[in-house]
Design a protein around this motif. Structure first.
Motif, PDB file in Angstrom:
ATOM      1  N   LEU A 177       0.815  -1.208   0.000  1.00 14.82           N
ATOM      2  CA  LEU A 177       0.000   0.000   0.000  1.00 14.82           C
ATOM      3  C   LEU A 177       0.851   1.261   0.000  1.00 14.82           C
ATOM      4  CD1 LEU A 177      -2.738  -1.134   2.552  1.00 14.82           C
ATOM      5  CD2 LEU A 177      -2.820  -1.226   0.045  1.00 14.82           C
ATOM      6  N   LYS A 178       2.015   1.203   0.657  1.00 14.72           N
ATOM      7  CA  LYS A 178       2.916   2.361   0.680  1.00 14.72           C
ATOM      8  C   LYS A 178       3.459   2.638  -0.712  1.00 14.72           C
ATOM      9  CE  LYS A 178       4.567   5.392   3.637  1.00 14.72           C
ATOM     10  NZ  LYS A 178       3.640   6.219   4.449  1.00 14.72           N
ATOM     11  N   GLY A 179       3.686   1.593  -1.475  1.00 18.79           N
ATOM     12  CA  GLY A 179       4.123   1.785  -2.853  1.00 18.79           C
ATOM     13  C   GLY A 179       3.062   2.493  -3.678  1.00 18.79           C
ATOM     14  N   ILE A 180       1.817   2.055  -3.525  1.00 17.63           N
ATOM     15  CA  ILE A 180       0.710   2.693  -4.250  1.00 17.63           C
ATOM     16  C   ILE A 180       0.600   4.166  -3.855  1.00 17.63           C
ATOM     17  CG2 ILE A 180      -1.786   2.668  -4.636  1.00 17.63           C
ATOM     18  CD1 ILE A 180      -1.694  -0.371  -3.993  1.00 17.63           C
ATOM     19  N   GLU A 181       0.854   4.457  -2.593  1.00 13.12           N
ATOM     20  CA  GLU A 181       0.778   5.835  -2.103  1.00 13.12           C
ATOM     21  C   GLU A 181       1.919   6.708  -2.642  1.00 13.12           C
ATOM     22  OE1 GLU A 181       1.266   8.242   2.153  1.00 13.12           O
ATOM     23  OE2 GLU A 181       1.017   6.056   2.151  1.00 13.12           O
ATOM     24  N   THR A 182       3.105   6.128  -2.777  1.00 18.77           N
ATOM     25  CA  THR A 182       4.303   6.905  -3.121  1.00 18.77           C
ATOM     26  C   THR A 182       4.438   7.154  -4.621  1.00 18.77           C
ATOM     27  OG1 THR A 182       5.430   5.922  -1.205  1.00 18.77           O
ATOM     28  CG2 THR A 182       6.815   7.002  -2.852  1.00 18.77           C
ATOM     29  N   ILE A 183       4.069   6.183  -5.427  1.00 28.85           N
ATOM     30  CA  ILE A 183       4.307   6.267  -6.877  1.00 28.85           C
ATOM     31  C   ILE A 183       3.661   7.500  -7.524  1.00 28.85           C
ATOM     32  CG2 ILE A 183       3.771   5.121  -9.070  1.00 28.85           C
ATOM     33  CD1 ILE A 183       4.290   2.436  -7.493  1.00 28.85           C
ATOM     34  N   PRO A 184       2.419   7.877  -7.198  1.00 29.35           N
ATOM     35  CA  PRO A 184       1.852   9.077  -7.833  1.00 29.35           C
ATOM     36  C   PRO A 184       2.663  10.348  -7.561  1.00 29.35           C
ATOM     37  CG  PRO A 184       0.113   7.759  -6.860  1.00 29.35           C
ATOM     38  CD  PRO A 184       1.408   7.169  -6.392  1.00 29.35           C
ATOM     39  N   TRP A 185       3.315  10.397  -6.395  1.00 28.28           N
ATOM     40  CA  TRP A 185       4.143  11.561  -6.094  1.00 28.28           C
ATOM     41  C   TRP A 185       5.345  11.635  -7.035  1.00 28.28           C
ATOM     42  CZ3 TRP A 185       2.513  15.462  -3.306  1.00 28.28           C
ATOM     43  CH2 TRP A 185       1.541  15.254  -2.317  1.00 28.28           C
ATOM     44  N   PHE A 186       5.847  10.480  -7.467  1.00 24.86           N
ATOM     45  CA  PHE A 186       6.947  10.499  -8.443  1.00 24.86           C
ATOM     46  C   PHE A 186       6.499  11.179  -9.729  1.00 24.86           C
ATOM     47  CE2 PHE A 186       8.933   8.796 -12.237  1.00 24.86           C
ATOM     48  CZ  PHE A 186      10.278   9.028 -11.989  1.00 24.86           C
ATOM     49  N   TYR A 187       5.321  10.824 -10.213  1.00 23.18           N
ATOM     50  CA  TYR A 187       4.797  11.427 -11.436  1.00 23.18           C
ATOM     51  C   TYR A 187       4.687  12.949 -11.293  1.00 23.18           C
ATOM     52  CZ  TYR A 187       3.500   6.922 -13.517  1.00 23.18           C
ATOM     53  OH  TYR A 187       3.531   5.665 -14.079  1.00 23.18           O
ATOM     54  N   LYS A 188       4.167  13.369 -10.151  1.00 25.14           N
ATOM     55  CA  LYS A 188       3.973  14.809  -9.914  1.00 25.14           C
ATOM     56  C   LYS A 188       5.306  15.552  -9.924  1.00 25.14           C
ATOM     57  CE  LYS A 188       2.031  18.047  -6.521  1.00 25.14           C
ATOM     58  NZ  LYS A 188       3.263  18.843  -6.261  1.00 25.14           N
ATOM     59  N   HIS A 189       6.272  15.042  -9.143  1.00 25.16           N
ATOM     60  CA  HIS A 189       7.540  15.741  -9.038  1.00 25.16           C
ATOM     61  C   HIS A 189       8.370  15.647 -10.315  1.00 25.16           C
ATOM     62  CE1 HIS A 189       7.147  17.036  -4.938  1.00 25.16           C
ATOM     63  NE2 HIS A 189       6.860  15.808  -4.522  1.00 25.16           N
ATOM     64  N   PHE A 190       8.301  14.515 -10.994  1.00 24.26           N
ATOM     65  CA  PHE A 190       9.048  14.384 -12.243  1.00 24.26           C
ATOM     66  C   PHE A 190       8.529  15.365 -13.286  1.00 24.26           C
ATOM     67  CE2 PHE A 190       9.938  12.556 -16.447  1.00 24.26           C
ATOM     68  CZ  PHE A 190      11.315  12.410 -16.364  1.00 24.26           C
ATOM     69  N   THR A 191       7.216  15.470 -13.390  1.00 25.55           N
ATOM     70  CA  THR A 191       6.634  16.396 -14.361  1.00 25.55           C
ATOM     71  C   THR A 191       7.030  17.835 -14.032  1.00 25.55           C
ATOM     72  OG1 THR A 191       4.751  14.903 -14.649  1.00 25.55           O
ATOM     73  CG2 THR A 191       4.477  17.164 -15.425  1.00 25.55           C
ATOM     74  N   GLU A 192       6.998  18.187 -12.756  1.00 22.68           N
ATOM     75  CA  GLU A 192       7.352  19.561 -12.357  1.00 22.68           C
ATOM     76  C   GLU A 192       8.820  19.849 -12.616  1.00 22.68           C
ATOM     77  OE1 GLU A 192       6.189  19.750  -8.293  1.00 22.68           O
ATOM     78  OE2 GLU A 192       4.051  20.059  -8.740  1.00 22.68           O
TER      79      GLU A 192
END
Length: 463
Positions: free
Chosen positions: A444-459
């Motif tokens: 579940l922690k992986g599911i929680e963390t992965i979307p933040w990667f997308y956000k920060h990478f795009t920014e």
């Protein structure tokens, strides 16, 4: 992104039940008897990607097992993340060492996972970690928070060398074009000590065959008069290390990357208890190359290990026989700058040269791959670091892994993009071993963390 926790809470039971159903399928790529199960798993992944919001999903045929490809392109001007994972698993043998059947998943607490862990073959390597990305994708598309384009490439031959992937990637460069590759097929130091894998060892895997007489012989009539292939093989294998556990193959270390004292000192900052390590493995002492710590031996130094050895009679009771043949499977983990094909040739030349008269030696190369290092100043690494900070509340530690994912160097060569390794498993999860498991919290922690990667990478990419 502050709704990701509530989304997981609302869907936790479904997320777990979906993974359990996936783990029930014995997708063992190494055994052709499970071919239909491997193909069934590919179909299940295709359906999961479609439900998660991919606009286009297909099963791509290869010379071997198929690759499941999916994508959602929201804007050609935005970055593209390519997610890689694999749906095949290791054989579960030896079955008698499992506490529960390997393809009948159970969730139960452990000392490290008091909230429970999923026990099944493939739970951590790699179905559980791969499926985190599918569910993270579902969250981002369902809530309208997908910040960039995403592609999925999920293969079915990782555990047997990824030959079909090596065939597929060069032929589909445009389809797979991306700005960064994201993989969760590694681990982290501990649940309270997040880490990002920045280095992988390469691999050379061979099988050796030693042949003596033209048939099995009576050990009373022939013992001591002809070479015994099993005796010879064990002596040859023993000679591959010296008294300091240094590999004796000429030229083996010629291109080994030697880390500076400063780099070794940085590695040593990672928390590590030698006593806890020994206790977890129930061993009295560690073992390895002289002059290096345990963490250095299993990450920045090359190794040679026998993975299997057989020959002669191993049934119940006695059979006094000198076997005609003896076999062994040997893997060599390699560090950056060591070319796996060159090392395989060095091994073959040396192993054939040390065979005594009276036996014939055959070396059969299986598969291999190059080592890989991710620069920690890259945008991808920085985005991953920020993602872990969001969900763990602390900066992750960069860590080199002793494992191998041979296709990572292939991706850089063919697709010209860097790979980020965001693993959520633990060393104690027994991957490739009986009782493999994956913590519910980690999943579940992986599911929680992965979307933040997308956000920060795009920014970061936009800057």
């Amino acid at each position: 992104m502050n709704t990701i926790k509530s989304y997981i809470d609302a869907n936790k039971n479904r997320f777990l039940s979906e993974l359990v159903e996936l783990l029930k399928i014995p997708s063992i790529s190494a055994d052709s008897a499970y071919k239909e199960d491997v193909l069934k798993t590919a179909e299940a992944i295709k359906e999961s990607l479609h439900k998660a919001g991919c606009d286009h999903v297909e099963i791509c045929e290869t010379p071997g097992y198929p690759i499941v490809f999916g994508e959602k392109i929201i804007d050609e001007n935005l970055p593209t993340v390519l997610v890689y994972g694999h749906y095949d698993v290791q054989p579960p043998d030896p079955l008698d060492l499992w506490d529960s059947p390997p393809f009948e998943p159970v969730i139960k607490p452990t000392d490290i996972h008091p909230e429970g862990a999923i026990f099944a073959r493939g739970s951590c390597d790699d179905k559980g970690q791969m499926y985190m990305h599918v569910k993270a994708m579902e969250y981002m598309t369902e809530t309208g928070q997908l910040p960039c384009n995403v592609k999925f490439m999920i293969e079915g031959e990782e555990e047997v060398g990824s030959e079909s992937l090596a065939w597929f990637v060069p032929r589909n460069k445009e389809k797979l074009a991306n700005d960064v590759i994201l993989i969760s097929d590694t681990g982290m130091i501990a649940n309270d000590i997040p880490s990002i894998t920045t280095g992988l060892r390469g691999l050379s895997y061979v099988e050796v065959e030693v042949t003596g007489p033209n048939r099995d012989l009576h050990s009373g009539l022939y013992g001591g008069a002809v070479a015994n292939p099993i005796n010879v093989l064990t002596k040859m294998i023993a000679s591959l290390h010296d008294e300091n556990n240094h590999i004796t193959i000429p030229g083996f270390y010629d291109k080994v990357e030697v880390l500076s004292k400063e780099e070794r000192a940085e590695m040593a900052k990672a928390p590590f208890s030698l006593e806890a390590y020994k206790d977890a493995l129930d061993i009295e002492a560690v073992y390895g190359e002289e002059g290096y710590t345990t963490n250095e031996r299993n990450s920045i130094r090359p190794t040679l290990d026998v993975n299997g050895i057989w020959g002669g009679y191993i049934g119940e009771g006695a059979k006094t026989v000198i076997a005609s043949k003896a076999y062994a499977k040997i893997s060599m983990r390699l560090v950056p700058n060591q070319d796996w094909e060159e090392i395989t040739q060095l091994f073959q030349t040396h192993f054939e040269s040390i065979a005594p008269k009276g036996v014939r030696v055959k070396v059969n190369p299986h598969h291999g791959g190059q080592g890989y290092v991710t620069p920690i100043d890259s945008i991808g690494y920085q985005a991953a670091s920020k993602a872990y900070e969001e969900t763990f509340g602390k900066v992750p530690i960069p860590q080199r892994s002793g494992g191998s994912i041979p296709i990572v160097s292939l991706f850089e060569q063919e697709l010209e993009s860097k790979t980020i390794l965001m693993g959520f498993g633990l060393n104690s999860d027994a991957i490739h071993s009986p009782n493999e498991h994956f913590g519910v919290w980690n999943y579940l922690k992986g599911i929680e963390t992965i979307p933040w990667f997308y956000k920060h990478f795009t920014e970061l990419k936009s800057k």
